[in-house]
Design a protein around this motif. Structure first.
Motif, mmCIF file in Angstrom:
data_model
loop_
_atom_site.group_PDB
_atom_site.id
_atom_site.type_symbol
_atom_site.label_atom_id
_atom_site.label_comp_id
_atom_site.label_asym_id
_atom_site.label_seq_id
_atom_site.Cartn_x
_atom_site.Cartn_y
_atom_site.Cartn_z
ATOM 1 N N MET A 127 -82.519 91.674 64.732
ATOM 2 C CA MET A 127 -81.263 92.408 64.551
ATOM 3 C C MET A 127 -80.109 91.443 64.315
ATOM 4 O O MET A 127 -79.257 91.669 63.452
ATOM 5 N N ARG A 128 -80.090 90.368 65.081
ATOM 6 C CA ARG A 128 -79.009 89.395 64.945
ATOM 7 C C ARG A 128 -79.065 88.703 63.579
ATOM 8 O O ARG A 128 -78.027 88.493 62.936
ATOM 9 N N HIS A 163 -76.036 88.648 60.832
ATOM 10 C CA HIS A 163 -75.340 87.427 60.444
ATOM 11 C C HIS A 163 -75.699 86.926 59.047
ATOM 12 O O HIS A 163 -74.875 86.264 58.407
ATOM 13 N N HIS A 164 -76.898 87.237 58.575
ATOM 14 C CA HIS A 164 -77.326 86.682 57.295
ATOM 15 C C HIS A 164 -77.502 87.732 56.197
ATOM 16 O O HIS A 164 -77.675 87.371 55.034
ATOM 17 N N ALA A 165 -77.451 89.014 56.581
ATOM 18 C CA ALA A 165 -77.554 90.067 55.571
ATOM 19 C C ALA A 165 -76.411 91.069 55.667
ATOM 20 O O ALA A 165 -76.303 91.965 54.829
ATOM 21 N N GLY A 166 -75.566 90.919 56.691
ATOM 22 C CA GLY A 166 -74.437 91.826 56.854
ATOM 23 C C GLY A 166 -74.837 93.235 57.221
ATOM 24 O O GLY A 166 -74.109 94.189 56.919
ATOM 25 N N SER A 218 -85.676 99.505 65.632
ATOM 26 C CA SER A 218 -86.862 99.794 64.822
ATOM 27 C C SER A 218 -86.778 99.156 63.444
ATOM 28 O O SER A 218 -87.800 98.766 62.862
ATOM 29 N N ALA A 219 -85.579 99.043 62.921
ATOM 30 C CA ALA A 219 -85.387 98.508 61.571
ATOM 31 C C ALA A 219 -85.570 97.001 61.505
ATOM 32 O O ALA A 219 -85.694 96.442 60.416
ATOM 33 N N ALA A 220 -85.575 96.346 62.656
ATOM 34 C CA ALA A 220 -85.725 94.888 62.687
ATOM 35 C C ALA A 220 -87.159 94.461 62.981
ATOM 36 O O ALA A 220 -87.427 93.259 63.088
ATOM 37 N N LEU A 221 -88.078 95.405 63.078
ATOM 38 C CA LEU A 221 -89.447 95.062 63.448
ATOM 39 C C LEU A 221 -90.110 94.150 62.421
ATOM 40 O O LEU A 221 -90.856 93.235 62.777
ATOM 41 N N GLY A 222 -89.846 94.377 61.145
ATOM 42 C CA GLY A 222 -90.448 93.524 60.122
ATOM 43 C C GLY A 222 -89.995 92.085 60.231
ATOM 44 O O GLY A 222 -90.813 91.156 60.143
ATOM 45 N N VAL A 241 -77.661 92.071 70.539
ATOM 46 C CA VAL A 241 -77.379 90.950 69.639
ATOM 47 C C VAL A 241 -76.919 89.738 70.439
ATOM 48 O O VAL A 241 -77.293 88.597 70.152
ATOM 49 N N GLY A 242 -76.136 89.983 71.476
ATOM 50 C CA GLY A 242 -75.704 88.896 72.357
ATOM 51 C C GLY A 242 -76.872 88.276 73.080
ATOM 52 O O GLY A 242 -76.935 87.051 73.249
ATOM 53 N N ALA A 243 -77.830 89.129 73.517
ATOM 54 C CA ALA A 243 -79.013 88.608 74.191
ATOM 55 C C ALA A 243 -79.823 87.738 73.258
ATOM 56 O O ALA A 243 -80.359 86.697 73.658
#
Length: 326
Positions: free
Chosen positions: A266-267, A271-274, A280-284, A318-320
């Motif tokens: 997610m982070r 930071h790199h894709a805005g 769930s969307a960050a699983l890949g 994201v902070g974690a």
């Protein structure tokens, strides 16, 4: 492709009843992610629509057929995204929509369901309890119960993403798909295996909610006692046998990823894709982070499937990830 419940001709026809606002979502190479992941990365952005997830592709097909048949009402259980999508699709077709959800679901998702005009009923339990209550309402009122992944329309609606991938993407080696109930994975997987059989289909699920992955690995339904993950959209415990049968035919692999990797993904997307995305969307991305060697030199497509998040929780996650050095 033979064997699954899905049909490629029906999937092509589904595009004709889906509101174009949900179709042809952005697909682009994200070079900023590539030095950190060690592979070529393309993003299929399923959040660029009014309900901010891929789910409306399926509910558009469901609601269209219900309206054509003269139905007046429909009910579903949802962790949030399906409910929003069904509320949207039902509203524009004059359907009375009831959504049953856990009172512990993401507040932003519940608020949006209400805002879209659906009747929302909350249960004091998890998604499986919501499914039971939705089924009871359907029996009591004699109305259609929409069951995500079991209802073929939800899978074939999601499968239209696959048509867009194989129709417009440059050559890619692997597609990474979030795995929950299975509509997205079986839908996209069916199309990819039918039209681009050389592409590897990899499903990704949280380690804390492994029911479908364990079922795929063992070739039988495995029900877990609990689901413990921030990725609420894929936190089911009871796989549907017919969906598992489809998944066994279209998935080349199913992997589990840690919560820390999900947050790191997610982070990175922020930071790199805005992109602000739900877990769930960050699983890949998480799958690549956990096994960079496997994907080195490949062209990977990951489907960013939803962006409905609680803002406070998002900042914590994201902070974690930052604290873990990702």
């Amino acid at each position: 492709m033979r064997g699954t419940r899905l049909d490629t001709a029906r999937i092509r026809a589904a595009r004709r009843v889906i509101d174009p606002v949900f179709l042809d979502t952005p697909l682009y190479r994200c070079e900023a992610l590539e030095p950190r992941l060690g592979c070529t990365v393309s993003i299929k952005l399923e959040t660029a629509n009014p309900v901010r997830s891929f789910k409306a592709r399926g509910t558009e097909v469901v609601a269209s057929r219900l309206a054509e048949g003269g139905a007046a009402a429909v009910v579903c259980a949802s962790a949030g995204n399906l409910g929003q999508a069904l509320a949207w699709s039902g509203r524009v077709r004059g359907l009375d929509v009831t959504v049953v959800a856990s009172r512990f679901a993401t507040v932003a998702k519940l608020d949006r369901i209400r805002a879209l005009g659906a009747r929302l009923e909350l249960v004091d339990g998890d998604h499986e309890m919501a499914r039971e209550r939705a089924a009871a309402i359907a029996r009591r009122d004699g109305i259609r119960l929409v069951e995500d992944s079991l209802d073929i329309e939800t899978c074939e609606g999601a499968a239209t993403i696959g048509l867009e991938l194989v129709g417009t993407a440059p050559s890619f080696d692997t597609v990474l798909i979030a795995l929950g109930g299975g509509a997205l994975a079986t839908g996209v997987g069916h199309v990819v295996k039918a039209l681009a059989p050389g592409v590897e289909v990899i499903c990704v699920q949280p380690l804390g909610a492994p029911a479908m992955t364990r079922s795929w690995r063992e070739g039988r339904v495995v029900i877990t006692d609990s689901a413990d993950t921030i990725a609420d959209g894929v936190a089911g415990r009871c796989p549907v046998p017919a969906v598992l049968d489809d998944l066994l035919l279209v998935a080349d692999d199913a992997v589990l990823v840690r919560e820390e990797s999900i947050m790191a993904g997610m982070r990175m997307l922020l930071h790199h894709a805005g992109l602000v995305v739900e877990p769930s969307a960050a699983l890949g991305i998480a799958a690549v982070l956990e096994d960079r060697g496997r994907f080195a030199g490949r062209h990977v497509v990951t489907i960013v499937c939803g962006s409905n998040v609680d803002v406070d929780a998002y900042h914590r996650w994201v902070g974690a990830a930052a604290l873990h050095g990702s």
